[in-house]
Design a protein around this motif. Structure first.
Motif, PDB file in Angstrom:
ATOM      1  N   LYS A   1      -9.511   5.152 -12.365  1.00 11.06           N
ATOM      2  CA  LYS A   1      -8.750   5.885 -11.351  1.00 11.06           C
ATOM      3  C   LYS A   1      -7.281   5.474 -11.361  1.00 11.06           C
ATOM      4  O   LYS A   1      -6.396   6.298 -11.139  1.00 11.06           O
ATOM      5  N   SER A   2      -7.009   4.209 -11.641  1.00  6.91           N
ATOM      6  CA  SER A   2      -5.613   3.759 -11.744  1.00  6.91           C
ATOM      7  C   SER A   2      -4.901   4.492 -12.875  1.00  6.91           C
ATOM      8  O   SER A   2      -3.703   4.782 -12.792  1.00  6.91           O
ATOM      9  N   GLY A   3      -5.656   4.795 -13.933  1.00  8.45           N
ATOM     10  CA  GLY A   3      -5.077   5.538 -15.036  1.00  8.45           C
ATOM     11  C   GLY A   3      -4.688   6.949 -14.632  1.00  8.45           C
ATOM     12  O   GLY A   3      -3.625   7.451 -15.016  1.00  8.45           O
ATOM     13  N   HIS A   4      -5.538   7.594 -13.835  1.00 10.13           N
ATOM     14  CA  HIS A   4      -5.221   8.941 -13.372  1.00 10.13           C
ATOM     15  C   HIS A   4      -3.961   8.927 -12.496  1.00 10.13           C
ATOM     16  O   HIS A   4      -3.097   9.809 -12.614  1.00 10.13           O
ATOM     17  N   ILE A   5      -3.869   7.945 -11.627  1.00 12.52           N
ATOM     18  CA  ILE A   5      -2.680   7.818 -10.782  1.00 12.52           C
ATOM     19  C   ILE A   5      -1.455   7.530 -11.657  1.00 12.52           C
ATOM     20  O   ILE A   5      -0.366   8.059 -11.424  1.00 12.52           O
ATOM     21  N   GLY A   6      -1.636   6.710 -12.670  1.00 14.74           N
ATOM     22  CA  GLY A   6      -0.538   6.366 -13.572  1.00 14.74           C
ATOM     23  C   GLY A   6       0.023   7.573 -14.285  1.00 14.74           C
ATOM     24  O   GLY A   6       1.241   7.686 -14.488  1.00 14.74           O
ATOM     25  N   ARG A   7      -0.845   8.496 -14.676  1.00 13.50           N
ATOM     26  CA  ARG A   7      -0.378   9.716 -15.343  1.00 13.50           C
ATOM     27  C   ARG A   7       0.532  10.517 -14.425  1.00 13.50           C
ATOM     28  O   ARG A   7       1.560  11.057 -14.853  1.00 13.50           O
TER      29      ARG A   7
END
Length: 325
Positions: free
Chosen positions: A63-69
């Motif tokens: 989920k942190s990756g999705h926010i990072g995008r």
């Protein structure tokens, strides 16, 4: 329908409304609580990003990756070169994306995401600063960071308190603060935003008069002595609903479809100069279409002329060109 069953449904709906309301309230409270105590680290992170000339690499997993995008995309919209790199891929060749003059923004709620290890080691070896967003200031990620934005332990609003919800919402808000703070400190303007975001409604609202105005051969220009019969042919050909009466590059007046209709019985006897309206409405080439539309509407006209610094006509703007899709 059974009355008792209907009453039960109404009660269930009321309970659901209250449950949903509490989700918004709890996440808003988490953001507000952080805003009261986490501003110094956010400001330090913004200053670090502005001070580095290279790319911003945003990384995370799950989920942190999705926010990072999304955070990387926001930075790009504001003129900063930013790339999202999945932490796991960094160990398989993507470390080459990291700019020696850039900065890494790493997202991890626990601060113990194993996939970040190789990237952190690479940044340490090459003296590349790392900004972290995590819950724990004592985590491995925090200790490896140049600036750590630690928001503390949060209660996730999911029913089991496990799914990333409150933490990802807060991380997204922190990312927005970093991006907007960067744009403020770096002096990013509306023109910069338009350059990187020409599509969509946002880009449309920031388009300028000079981007769409009719110029050159598209202009319906006639001389003051032009016969109205010839004038109507010019207006029909250029299809702007008007003609500009010009002499030596200067606009003397404007003739609209309405002027032609009002003098229809006299077409063979009049010249352009006889029916033109003097002092036509002008619009600045550098204003946005939104502002131009307002000016034309307030003047109760559909066409404005665009002039250069020497008062020579260089373009024509029709109000239809200002309408946003």
């Amino acid at each position: 329908m059974n009355v008792e069953k209907l009453k039960l449904q109404v009660a269930d709906r009321a309970a659901m409304r209250e449950s949903v309301r509490s989700i918004f309230v709890k996440e808003a409270e988490a953001i507000e609580a952080f805003a009261r105590g986490g501003l110094d680290t956010v400001c330090a992170a913004i200053e670090l990003i502005v001070s580095r000339d290279g790319s911003l690499i945003v990384t995370g997993v799950g989920k942190s990756g999705h926010i990072g995008r999304k955070i990387a995309s926001t930075f790009r919209s504001l003129g900063r070169h930013a790339v999202f790199m999945h932490a796991a891929e960094s160990s398989h060749g993507d470390l080459g994306l990291i700019d020696p003059n850039g900065v890494v923004l790493a997202l991890s709620n626990s601060g113990e995401t194993a996939e970040l290890a190789d990237m952190l080691a690479y940044c340490r070896a090459h003296e590349i600063p790392v900004i972290s967003v995590t819950s724990s200031a004592e985590s491995t990620l925090a200790e490896a960071s140049t600036v750590c934005i630690a928001y503390g332990e949060l209660s996730e609003v999911c029913i089991n308190g496990l799914a990333p919800t409150t933490s990802t919402t807060l991380t997204l808000a922190i990312g927005d603060a970093l991006a907007v703070g960067f744009s403020d400190l770096a002096g990013v303007t509306a023109d910069d935003f338009r350059r990187y975001h020409p599509g969509g409604k946002l880009g449309q609202r920031l388009r300028k008069v000079e981007d769409v105005m009719h110029t050159g051969d598209a202009l319906p220009l006639v001389s003051p002595e032009a016969k109205l019969v010839d004038l109507t042919l010019i207006m029909a050909e250029k299809a702007l609903g008007c003609a500009l009466v010009t002499e030596n590059g200067k606009t003397l007046g404007i003739i609209t479809d309405g002027d032609i209709r009002r003098h229809a019985a006299e077409l063979h006897d009049l010249k352009a100069i006889d029916i033109m309206s003097v002092n036509p409405v002008t619009v600045d080439r550098d204003i946005t279409l939104e502002k131009a539309a307002l000016e034309l509407s307030q003047a109760k006209v559909s066409v404005g002329i665009v002039q250069d610094s020497l008062m020579r006509t260089i373009g024509v703007l029709h109000i239809h060109q200002c309408v946003l899709d």
